[in-house]
Design a protein around this motif. Structure first.
Motif, PDB file in Angstrom:
ATOM      1  N   LEU A 122      54.410 -29.701 -38.014  1.00  0.00           N
ATOM      2  CA  LEU A 122      53.461 -30.690 -38.506  1.00  0.00           C
ATOM      3  C   LEU A 122      52.987 -30.324 -39.907  1.00  0.00           C
ATOM      4  O   LEU A 122      52.844 -29.149 -40.250  1.00  0.00           O
ATOM      5  N   ARG A 123      52.693 -31.346 -40.703  1.00  0.00           N
ATOM      6  CA  ARG A 123      52.283 -31.085 -42.079  1.00  0.00           C
ATOM      7  C   ARG A 123      50.982 -30.292 -42.129  1.00  0.00           C
ATOM      8  O   ARG A 123      50.908 -29.240 -42.749  1.00  0.00           O
ATOM      9  N   ASP A 124      49.919 -30.821 -41.487  1.00  0.00           N
ATOM     10  CA  ASP A 124      48.604 -30.178 -41.562  1.00  0.00           C
ATOM     11  C   ASP A 124      47.887 -30.116 -40.224  1.00  0.00           C
ATOM     12  O   ASP A 124      46.715 -29.759 -40.181  1.00  0.00           O
ATOM     13  N   GLY A 125      48.567 -30.449 -39.144  1.00  0.00           N
ATOM     14  CA  GLY A 125      47.940 -30.425 -37.828  1.00  0.00           C
ATOM     15  C   GLY A 125      47.398 -31.787 -37.441  1.00  0.00           C
ATOM     16  O   GLY A 125      47.342 -32.720 -38.257  1.00  0.00           O
ATOM     17  N   HIS A 126      46.997 -31.934 -36.194  1.00  0.00           N
ATOM     18  CA  HIS A 126      46.432 -33.203 -35.730  1.00  0.00           C
ATOM     19  C   HIS A 126      45.008 -33.404 -36.240  1.00  0.00           C
ATOM     20  O   HIS A 126      44.487 -34.511 -36.174  1.00  0.00           O
ATOM     21  N   ASP A 127      44.393 -32.345 -36.746  1.00  0.00           N
ATOM     22  CA  ASP A 127      43.086 -32.442 -37.393  1.00  0.00           C
ATOM     23  C   ASP A 127      43.205 -31.733 -38.738  1.00  0.00           C
ATOM     24  O   ASP A 127      43.132 -30.507 -38.819  1.00  0.00           O
ATOM     25  N   SER A 132      39.744 -32.796 -46.619  1.00  0.00           N
ATOM     26  CA  SER A 132      38.665 -33.645 -47.132  1.00  0.00           C
ATOM     27  C   SER A 132      37.342 -32.896 -47.194  1.00  0.00           C
ATOM     28  O   SER A 132      36.302 -33.500 -47.469  1.00  0.00           O
ATOM     29  N   LEU A 133      37.403 -31.586 -46.938  1.00  0.00           N
ATOM     30  CA  LEU A 133      36.230 -30.705 -46.958  1.00  0.00           C
ATOM     31  C   LEU A 133      35.178 -31.153 -45.957  1.00  0.00           C
ATOM     32  O   LEU A 133      33.975 -30.911 -46.139  1.00  0.00           O
ATOM     33  N   LEU A 134      35.631 -31.785 -44.862  1.00  0.00           N
ATOM     34  CA  LEU A 134      34.726 -32.145 -43.783  1.00  0.00           C
ATOM     35  C   LEU A 134      34.461 -30.963 -42.874  1.00  0.00           C
ATOM     36  O   LEU A 134      33.538 -30.999 -42.043  1.00  0.00           O
ATOM     37  N   GLU A 142      42.225 -20.320 -35.814  1.00  0.00           N
ATOM     38  CA  GLU A 142      42.232 -21.786 -35.896  1.00  0.00           C
ATOM     39  C   GLU A 142      43.593 -22.298 -36.370  1.00  0.00           C
ATOM     40  O   GLU A 142      44.071 -23.345 -35.908  1.00  0.00           O
ATOM     41  N   LEU A 143      44.211 -21.561 -37.274  1.00  0.00           N
ATOM     42  CA  LEU A 143      45.564 -21.925 -37.712  1.00  0.00           C
ATOM     43  C   LEU A 143      46.527 -21.913 -36.531  1.00  0.00           C
ATOM     44  O   LEU A 143      47.297 -22.865 -36.322  1.00  0.00           O
ATOM     45  N   LEU A 144      46.497 -20.838 -35.762  1.00  0.00           N
ATOM     46  CA  LEU A 144      47.400 -20.751 -34.614  1.00  0.00           C
ATOM     47  C   LEU A 144      47.110 -21.854 -33.599  1.00  0.00           C
ATOM     48  O   LEU A 144      48.036 -22.419 -33.001  1.00  0.00           O
ATOM     49  N   ALA A 145      45.840 -22.208 -33.457  1.00  0.00           N
ATOM     50  CA  ALA A 145      45.497 -23.297 -32.542  1.00  0.00           C
ATOM     51  C   ALA A 145      46.079 -24.622 -33.033  1.00  0.00           C
ATOM     52  O   ALA A 145      46.585 -25.420 -32.229  1.00  0.00           O
ATOM     53  N   LEU A 146      46.036 -24.867 -34.348  1.00  0.00           N
ATOM     54  CA  LEU A 146      46.624 -26.089 -34.903  1.00  0.00           C
ATOM     55  C   LEU A 146      48.130 -26.132 -34.656  1.00  0.00           C
ATOM     56  O   LEU A 146      48.701 -27.179 -34.334  1.00  0.00           O
TER      57      LEU A 146
END
Length: 467
Positions: A122-127, A132-134, A142-146
């Protein structure tokens, strides 16, 4: 005329053309550097590093260069491969066991497939709202979770899919193999040996006053807003780097075949050969192992673009000739690629001994004709490009889209000898000069008078589109 000598004839016009684009497009700040055969020939800055503070941009202010980071990550992996510390056909699961433990099919993808964007990640994950700095950029867990959350969208080896997550995983590989954090390894093995004092793998709060402020674009508002810098944490290997245009010219000069000490030429060729095309056109833009493969005119180039909140950047280099161009802009949708492409085209036009048009005669000073002129219908530049004078529209995206070739008739007259015949080809451009020789006006296309014009001085907020 040598290529270097030809390039030097047009660099003064490059300076004037970029200055106009910065004003026309209301870009807060732009850095440009040009290198050739390992030497920086041109290093300039326009606009502001911090518009609200009125701080002028310099050539040493730091931009976030985003996906340029992938070239540093690929370089680090190739260095480790040259030292025998890893093989590019090793699986990523060998070095990131959490992928194996989590049952991810990405564990079986090779390092080479990740480097070439062919692992189906995936390009950037499902989230991906960190972009967008949200929320903050992900840390390692968190990376591994994505990645473990349905992170492979197609089988490895089946298609090109650009992926920031994939390159972030490669940062974990570098840390596992080297025994050092990714940021420490790339500093010790790449930036410090090259003396790149103004290049580093992520945000450095201690140098906050040296960083360029990034700004929003005009795509959803008529005014720009400033964007704060953030740390990219576990995504540094994909997008965290900062740098300057001149540092990037020095860095990419190391990737020219036959130059530099970072990598062997064999490794450079492995990284720079096209593994995938990005579109259905096999001759179009593509990707190697950490390097974009592209074409500008007849020249095949390598390099990378970068998009970070408030920063758009582009560097290209010719691995055979040693030409390098880097453009850094401090706004969303900043015209970095437009400017870099135009500069390469101008340099190539200057070096083209067979270009149409009549060379400037011996004994004629081209500076007596060159300049920028305006009337109610538009702006016209008379520029020296190599051995010739050319009339250019600086407001166009490509300065050489519809050039008019100019021939010197006498000290006050040029003839338009070739170009778009909807214009005034085969007619004269005449110069009206003051007693001291300065140009008061010219009469050219359509017989209309144009007067000398230069980019006006404006308040920083107006110049940058903040009001």
């Amino acid at each position: 005329m040598s290529n270097r000598a030809a390039y030097e004839t047009v660099l003064p016009y490059v300076r004037e053309w970029v200055s106009y684009k910065v004003w026309q497009l209301r870009v807060p700040g732009v850095q440009v550097a040009v290198g050739y055969e390992g030497e920086v020939l041109f290093d300039e800055a326009w606009g502001y590093a911090d518009v609200e503070a009125g701080r002028r941009l310099t050539t040493t202010d730091l931009f976030r260069i985003a996906s340029h980071s992938k070239t540093f990550t690929a370089t680090a992996l190739l260095q480790l491969a040259e030292r025998g510390a890893l093989r590019l056909d090793d699986t990523v699961g060998t070095y990131v066991p959490a992928l194996v433990d989590g049952g991810s099919p990405i564990a079986d993808a090779t390092l080479r497939e990740l480097m070439e964007m062919g692992a189906g990640v995936l390009r950037d994950g499902h989230d991906g709202d960190h972009w967008s700095l949200l929320r903050p950029f992900p840390d390692e867990q968190e990376l591994l979770a994505l990645v473990l959350d349905r992170g492979q969208k197609v089988p490895a080896g089946s298609a090109f899919n650009y992926s920031n997550l994939g390159y972030a995983l490669l940062g974990l590989v570098i840390a596992a193999v080297s025994g050092k954090p990714y940021n420490e390894y790339v500093r010790e093995s790449i930036t410090e040996p090259l003396g790149l004092r103004n290049t580093g793998p992520d945000w450095e709060p201690a140098r906050a006053d040296e960083f360029v402020v990034g700004y929003t674009g005009f795509h959803a508002a008529r005014h720009r807003r400033r964007i704060d810098h953030v740390d990219t944490r576990a995504m540094a290997a994909a997008t965290g780097f900062h740098g300057t245009a001149s540092d990037l010219v020095r860095y990419f000069s190391q990737h020219v075949i036959g130059q530099g000490t970072l990598l062997t030429d064999h490794s450079k060729r492995l990284a720079q050969r096209k593994a995938w095309s990005a579109t259905d056109d096999p001759a179009g833009r593509g990707y190697g192992a950490g390097f974009i493969v592209d074409r500008i005119g007849d020249r095949e180039v390598r390099g990378h673009s970068g998009g970070f909140p408030g920063h758009i950047t582009q560097s290209v280099f010719d691995p055979e000739s040693g030409l390098v161009v880097s453009v850094l802009t401090s706004a969303a949708s900043g015209p970095a690629s437009l400017i870099a492409t135009a500069i390469v085209r101008l340099l190539d036009a200057a070096a083209d001994a067979d270009a149409p048009g009549t060379p400037i005669p011996d004994g004629v000073d081209p500076a007596t004709f060159t300049g920028r002129f305006a009337n109610p219908w538009g702006v016209t530049d008379v520029a020296r490009i190599g051995a010739r004078l050319v009339e250019v529209d600086p407001s166009a995206p490509d300065p050489l889209d519809t050039p008019t070739r100019l021939e010197v008739v006498d000290a006050d007259t040029l003839r338009m000898t070739a170009g778009n015949r909807f214009g005034s080809i085969d007619e004269d451009v005449t110069y009206d000069r003051a007693a001291d020789g300065t140009v008061r006006s010219i009469r050219g296309g359509g017989g209309m008078t144009s007067e000398p014009w230069s980019v006006p001085e404006e308040a920083p907020e107006t110049a940058a589109g903040l009001r």
